[in-house]
Every structure is written in structure tokens, then in C-alpha cells.
Write a protein that holds these residues in place. Sequence first.
Motif, PDB file in Angstrom:
ATOM      1  N   VAL A  49       0.842  -1.195   0.000  1.00 59.95           N
ATOM      2  CA  VAL A  49       0.000   0.000   0.000  1.00 59.95           C
ATOM      3  C   VAL A  49       0.881   1.251   0.000  1.00 59.95           C
ATOM      4  O   VAL A  49       1.700   1.446   0.894  1.00 59.95           O
ATOM      5  CB  VAL A  49      -0.917   0.023   1.246  1.00 59.95           C
ATOM      6  N   ALA A  50       0.707   2.105  -0.995  1.00 63.16           N
ATOM      7  CA  ALA A  50       1.453   3.362  -1.064  1.00 63.16           C
ATOM      8  C   ALA A  50       0.718   4.440  -0.271  1.00 63.16           C
ATOM      9  O   ALA A  50      -0.499   4.602  -0.402  1.00 63.16           O
ATOM     10  CB  ALA A  50       1.617   3.806  -2.512  1.00 63.16           C
ATOM     11  N   THR A  51       1.449   5.166   0.559  1.00 61.97           N
ATOM     12  CA  THR A  51       0.858   6.233   1.366  1.00 61.97           C
ATOM     13  C   THR A  51       1.945   7.258   1.673  1.00 61.97           C
ATOM     14  O   THR A  51       3.113   7.053   1.363  1.00 61.97           O
ATOM     15  CB  THR A  51       0.233   5.649   2.655  1.00 61.97           C
ATOM     16  N   SER A  52       1.554   8.385   2.302  1.00 63.99           N
ATOM     17  CA  SER A  52       2.540   9.442   2.550  1.00 63.99           C
ATOM     18  C   SER A  52       3.115   9.428   3.962  1.00 63.99           C
ATOM     19  O   SER A  52       4.279   9.742   4.176  1.00 63.99           O
ATOM     20  CB  SER A  52       1.921  10.818   2.285  1.00 63.99           C
ATOM     21  N   GLY A  53       2.292   9.090   4.952  1.00 65.07           N
ATOM     22  CA  GLY A  53       2.744   9.134   6.344  1.00 65.07           C
ATOM     23  C   GLY A  53       2.822  10.537   6.916  1.00 65.07           C
ATOM     24  O   GLY A  53       3.225  10.735   8.057  1.00 65.07           O
ATOM     25  N   THR A  54       2.405  11.542   6.128  1.00 60.97           N
ATOM     26  CA  THR A  54       2.470  12.941   6.593  1.00 60.97           C
ATOM     27  C   THR A  54       1.136  13.669   6.414  1.00 60.97           C
ATOM     28  O   THR A  54       1.069  14.881   6.612  1.00 60.97           O
ATOM     29  CB  THR A  54       3.546  13.728   5.823  1.00 60.97           C
ATOM     30  N   LEU A  55       0.085  12.933   6.052  1.00 59.47           N
ATOM     31  CA  LEU A  55      -1.199  13.575   5.743  1.00 59.47           C
ATOM     32  C   LEU A  55      -2.197  13.323   6.873  1.00 59.47           C
ATOM     33  O   LEU A  55      -2.996  12.398   6.831  1.00 59.47           O
ATOM     34  CB  LEU A  55      -1.746  13.038   4.411  1.00 59.47           C
ATOM     35  N   PHE A  56      -2.142  14.150   7.892  1.00 53.27           N
ATOM     36  CA  PHE A  56      -3.032  14.009   9.051  1.00 53.27           C
ATOM     37  C   PHE A  56      -4.452  14.442   8.671  1.00 53.27           C
ATOM     38  O   PHE A  56      -4.633  15.461   8.029  1.00 53.27           O
ATOM     39  CB  PHE A  56      -2.504  14.899  10.183  1.00 53.27           C
ATOM     40  N   PRO A  57      -5.504  13.687   9.051  1.00 54.15           N
ATOM     41  CA  PRO A  57      -5.489  12.441   9.800  1.00 54.15           C
ATOM     42  C   PRO A  57      -5.698  11.197   8.921  1.00 54.15           C
ATOM     43  O   PRO A  57      -6.199  10.195   9.394  1.00 54.15           O
ATOM     44  CB  PRO A  57      -6.680  12.628  10.734  1.00 54.15           C
ATOM     45  N   SER A  58      -5.334  11.278   7.661  1.00 53.22           N
ATOM     46  CA  SER A  58      -5.526  10.134   6.766  1.00 53.22           C
ATOM     47  C   SER A  58      -4.366   9.154   6.787  1.00 53.22           C
ATOM     48  O   SER A  58      -4.545   7.947   6.671  1.00 53.22           O
ATOM     49  CB  SER A  58      -5.756  10.624   5.332  1.00 53.22           C
ATOM     50  N   SER A  59      -3.136   9.702   6.929  1.00 54.66           N
ATOM     51  CA  SER A  59      -1.937   8.870   6.948  1.00 54.66           C
ATOM     52  C   SER A  59      -0.830   9.641   7.664  1.00 54.66           C
ATOM     53  O   SER A  59      -0.295  10.599   7.125  1.00 54.66           O
ATOM     54  CB  SER A  59      -1.508   8.543   5.509  1.00 54.66           C
ATOM     55  N   TYR A  60      -0.503   9.233   8.889  1.00 48.83           N
ATOM     56  CA  TYR A  60       0.476   9.981   9.685  1.00 48.83           C
ATOM     57  C   TYR A  60       1.034   9.085  10.788  1.00 48.83           C
ATOM     58  O   TYR A  60       0.555   7.968  10.995  1.00 48.83           O
ATOM     59  CB  TYR A  60      -0.179  11.222  10.305  1.00 48.83           C
ATOM     60  N   TYR A  61       2.034   9.601  11.512  1.00 45.38           N
ATOM     61  CA  TYR A  61       2.614   8.872  12.638  1.00 45.38           C
ATOM     62  C   TYR A  61       2.085   9.439  13.952  1.00 45.38           C
ATOM     63  O   TYR A  61       2.121  10.656  14.168  1.00 45.38           O
ATOM     64  CB  TYR A  61       4.142   8.937  12.595  1.00 45.38           C
ATOM     65  N   GLY A 172      -3.987  33.275  -9.832  1.00 43.50           N
ATOM     66  CA  GLY A 172      -2.914  34.271  -9.793  1.00 43.50           C
ATOM     67  C   GLY A 172      -2.013  34.229  -8.581  1.00 43.50           C
ATOM     68  O   GLY A 172      -1.239  35.163  -8.340  1.00 43.50           O
ATOM     69  N   ALA A 173      -2.065  33.143  -7.809  1.00 46.70           N
ATOM     70  CA  ALA A 173      -1.201  33.040  -6.624  1.00 46.70           C
ATOM     71  C   ALA A 173       0.223  32.664  -7.018  1.00 46.70           C
ATOM     72  O   ALA A 173       0.461  32.036  -8.049  1.00 46.70           O
ATOM     73  CB  ALA A 173      -1.758  32.003  -5.661  1.00 46.70           C
ATOM     74  N   GLU A 174       1.163  33.049  -6.154  1.00 45.69           N
ATOM     75  CA  GLU A 174       2.553  32.626  -6.306  1.00 45.69           C
ATOM     76  C   GLU A 174       2.714  31.317  -5.538  1.00 45.69           C
ATOM     77  O   GLU A 174       2.327  31.233  -4.377  1.00 45.69           O
ATOM     78  CB  GLU A 174       3.488  33.694  -5.721  1.00 45.69           C
ATOM     79  N   LEU A 175       3.266  30.300  -6.182  1.00 46.50           N
ATOM     80  CA  LEU A 175       3.341  28.985  -5.559  1.00 46.50           C
ATOM     81  C   LEU A 175       4.617  28.799  -4.741  1.00 46.50           C
ATOM     82  O   LEU A 175       5.707  29.106  -5.195  1.00 46.50           O
ATOM     83  CB  LEU A 175       3.270  27.894  -6.632  1.00 46.50           C
ATOM     84  N   VAL A 176       4.445  28.291  -3.520  1.00 44.76           N
ATOM     85  CA  VAL A 176       5.573  27.940  -2.653  1.00 44.76           C
ATOM     86  C   VAL A 176       5.466  26.425  -2.432  1.00 44.76           C
ATOM     87  O   VAL A 176       4.590  25.950  -1.708  1.00 44.76           O
ATOM     88  CB  VAL A 176       5.533  28.683  -1.308  1.00 44.76           C
ATOM     89  N   SER A 177       6.361  25.677  -3.067  1.00 46.10           N
ATOM     90  CA  SER A 177       6.249  24.216  -3.077  1.00 46.10           C
ATOM     91  C   SER A 177       6.995  23.554  -1.932  1.00 46.10           C
ATOM     92  O   SER A 177       8.087  23.967  -1.556  1.00 46.10           O
ATOM     93  CB  SER A 177       6.773  23.675  -4.409  1.00 46.10           C
ATOM     94  N   TYR A 178       6.375  22.499  -1.394  1.00 40.68           N
ATOM     95  CA  TYR A 178       6.956  21.685  -0.329  1.00 40.68           C
ATOM     96  C   TYR A 178       7.009  20.235  -0.804  1.00 40.68           C
ATOM     97  O   TYR A 178       6.210  19.827  -1.645  1.00 40.68           O
ATOM     98  CB  TYR A 178       6.096  21.753   0.942  1.00 40.68           C
ATOM     99  N   ASP A 179       7.903  19.446  -0.232  1.00 39.87           N
ATOM    100  CA  ASP A 179       8.005  18.030  -0.584  1.00 39.87           C
ATOM    101  C   ASP A 179       7.713  17.180   0.633  1.00 39.87           C
ATOM    102  O   ASP A 179       8.571  16.973   1.491  1.00 39.87           O
ATOM    103  CB  ASP A 179       9.402  17.726  -1.132  1.00 39.87           C
ATOM    104  N   ASN A 180       6.460  16.711   0.743  1.00 41.61           N
ATOM    105  CA  ASN A 180       6.059  15.828   1.844  1.00 41.61           C
ATOM    106  C   ASN A 180       6.308  16.443   3.221  1.00 41.61           C
ATOM    107  O   ASN A 180       6.761  15.770   4.151  1.00 41.61           O
ATOM    108  CB  ASN A 180       6.776  14.480   1.742  1.00 41.61           C
ATOM    109  N   ALA A 181       6.034  17.736   3.346  1.00 42.49           N
ATOM    110  CA  ALA A 181       6.218  18.430   4.628  1.00 42.49           C
ATOM    111  C   ALA A 181       5.100  18.066   5.599  1.00 42.49           C
ATOM    112  O   ALA A 181       4.028  17.623   5.208  1.00 42.49           O
ATOM    113  CB  ALA A 181       6.229  19.939   4.392  1.00 42.49           C
ATOM    114  N   THR A 182       5.359  18.276   6.894  1.00 38.30           N
ATOM    115  CA  THR A 182       4.359  17.984   7.919  1.00 38.30           C
ATOM    116  C   THR A 182       3.433  19.178   8.103  1.00 38.30           C
ATOM    117  O   THR A 182       3.737  20.300   7.709  1.00 38.30           O
ATOM    118  CB  THR A 182       5.040  17.650   9.251  1.00 38.30           C
ATOM    119  N   ASN A 183       2.300  18.932   8.765  1.00 33.37           N
ATOM    120  CA  ASN A 183       1.286  19.975   8.935  1.00 33.37           C
ATOM    121  C   ASN A 183       1.782  21.173   9.739  1.00 33.37           C
ATOM    122  O   ASN A 183       1.434  22.312   9.441  1.00 33.37           O
ATOM    123  CB  ASN A 183       0.043  19.385   9.618  1.00 33.37           C
ATOM    124  N   ASP A 184       2.583  20.927  10.772  1.00 29.47           N
ATOM    125  CA  ASP A 184       3.049  22.049  11.591  1.00 29.47           C
ATOM    126  C   ASP A 184       3.913  23.009  10.776  1.00 29.47           C
ATOM    127  O   ASP A 184       3.853  24.229  10.970  1.00 29.47           O
ATOM    128  CB  ASP A 184       3.785  21.566  12.840  1.00 29.47           C
TER     129      ASP A 184
END
Length: 285
Positions: A49-61, A172-184
Motif C-alpha cells: 500500500v502506497a501512502t505518505s505518512g504525513t497527511l493528518f489524519p488520513s496517513s500519519y505517525y 494568480g497566486a505565487e506557488l511555494v512548493s513543499y516536498d512531503n512536509a508535515t502539517n506544523d
Amino acid sequence: MKKSWLVGLGIVAASVLLVGCSSPKEDKEKAAPKDDSWSKVEEAKKMVVATSGTLFPSSYYNDKNELTGYDVEIAKEVAKRLGVEAEFKEYNVDGTIASLKKGTADFVANDSSMNEKREKTFALSVPLKHSFDSMIVRKSDNSGIKELEDLKGKKAAGEGTTGYMKMAEQFGAELVSYDNATNDQYLTDVANGRTDVIINDYYLQKMSVGALPDIPVKILEDVYFNASTSGFLYLKEHKAIREKIDGVLNEMKDDGTLTKISKQFFDTDVSVEPKVKIDRRVEVD
């Protein structure tokens, strides 16, 4: 004798014709790749099963450093009922999709939704969550946003290739990209002004904001759009595993298990349609 030879030749010719010709249906069946998506799982007694582990509360530690969440616990229960083990592999959003294409995962359990692009390659399970989209902004000034049209010039946070970021860019927003960052990290950056807004699923945002009450952000009230459903994501041609898992998911819906798991992680039953009426639809190019 000559007559017998002619009759025999006719039989041989007929046999050649019978062997040499096939129906369009047979040709199609030969051309189609064999769907061994379930037999592989059954033989290995394991589904990946592929998941992220960082998507609260669907997939997290959790606090015990255990992988959990709404989608994760549903996947565990499905595996249990099918008599196999669930092995979770963690990726960012793009990585979960790529793992399906590469065959390194059997399905994705990460609050996946469907869009026009995905429909060509993937299939969604029976709905596990009914929801809609919303925006997280600063508590102090709503990040200067009253409606979607106010996104112009604002800094939107998210994983770069998601539909939410594409939507922000359309306005028209400016995008600030993250890579699998946590919610906090996401919420703190909105609060301190590094970014201004996060567009995402309402229930995920509600739980994230509720879990981190000391960060001065909130969901922008009454600005809701894009009613949606989400679930497990499969490769379109993997009908065998989809039918097997969807059958179990329907059982879990009927016996109240989905409701029980939903209330555990969302404090409400997201497995049924929400009472909030959502009229606005934003199409992503």
C-alpha cells in the motif's frame, strides 16, 4: 483413389482455415494483458500500500511513532478481512502515483481523489470520504483573502504538482512548493507570513488546525467549493484487486466499520455526504 485424395485434401484445407482464423473477441483477449493484480497478492499473502505518512489524519505517525490514520486503518482492516498482510510504503503524492505505474504498490491509500487526467490511467474505489475544499489563512487578517479571486499575488503553499496548487495558480497566486512536509510546517509558515494560504480538503484542514491550536491560523469561513469524494486509487486495468477490495469496503460500510473509523479520526462520519451545500465548482486546467 483420386476421389479419396480430393476429399482428404478438402479436410486438410478446412482444418487449416479453422486453425488460421480467430474471432475479433479472441484477438482482443490475446492482446489484453493478463490481470494478475489479485492473484499476486493472494500468492504473496501481502498487499503493498502506497501512502505518505504525513497527511493528518488520513496517513500519519502518532505519538508512539506508529503509522496510522483513516486511510491506513481502513487498509489494515481490508487486509485482515482478505487474509493477507498490509505492507505500507511511503512516498510524496507524486511518488504514490508513480509506485502504481511502476508496479511497486498494489494501490494508494492517501485520501486520493479523481480528476480528468487521472481517469485515463487510474480508478477510484467506492467512496471512503465525502468532502469539499477550503482555505487555511492567518487568524489576524485572513491573509487579506475574502474569496478565491483574492488569491492573486498571494503565496500559496502545497506540493507543487497537486490540483490544489494548480487551482491557486489559476487565480494568480505565487506557488511555494513543499516536498512531503508535515502539517506544523505548513501552518507555521502561513502564521509567520512566509506563505499566505493553503488550499486543501476541508476535513483534513479542520483536523490539522484542531490538532495544532497554538498556531494562529484558521479555515476561511463560508468559502467552500468543489464537493468531492476520495478513496483508494488503483490502476485502471487492475480490475481483479479493485473488485476484491471494493467488496470488502462495501461490507465495512454496511456493518458500520467505516463510520467507526471515521469518527475515530475526524470526529464525524465522512463516509456519508456532508450537510453543507457546495455550489461552486472550480475546474483545474
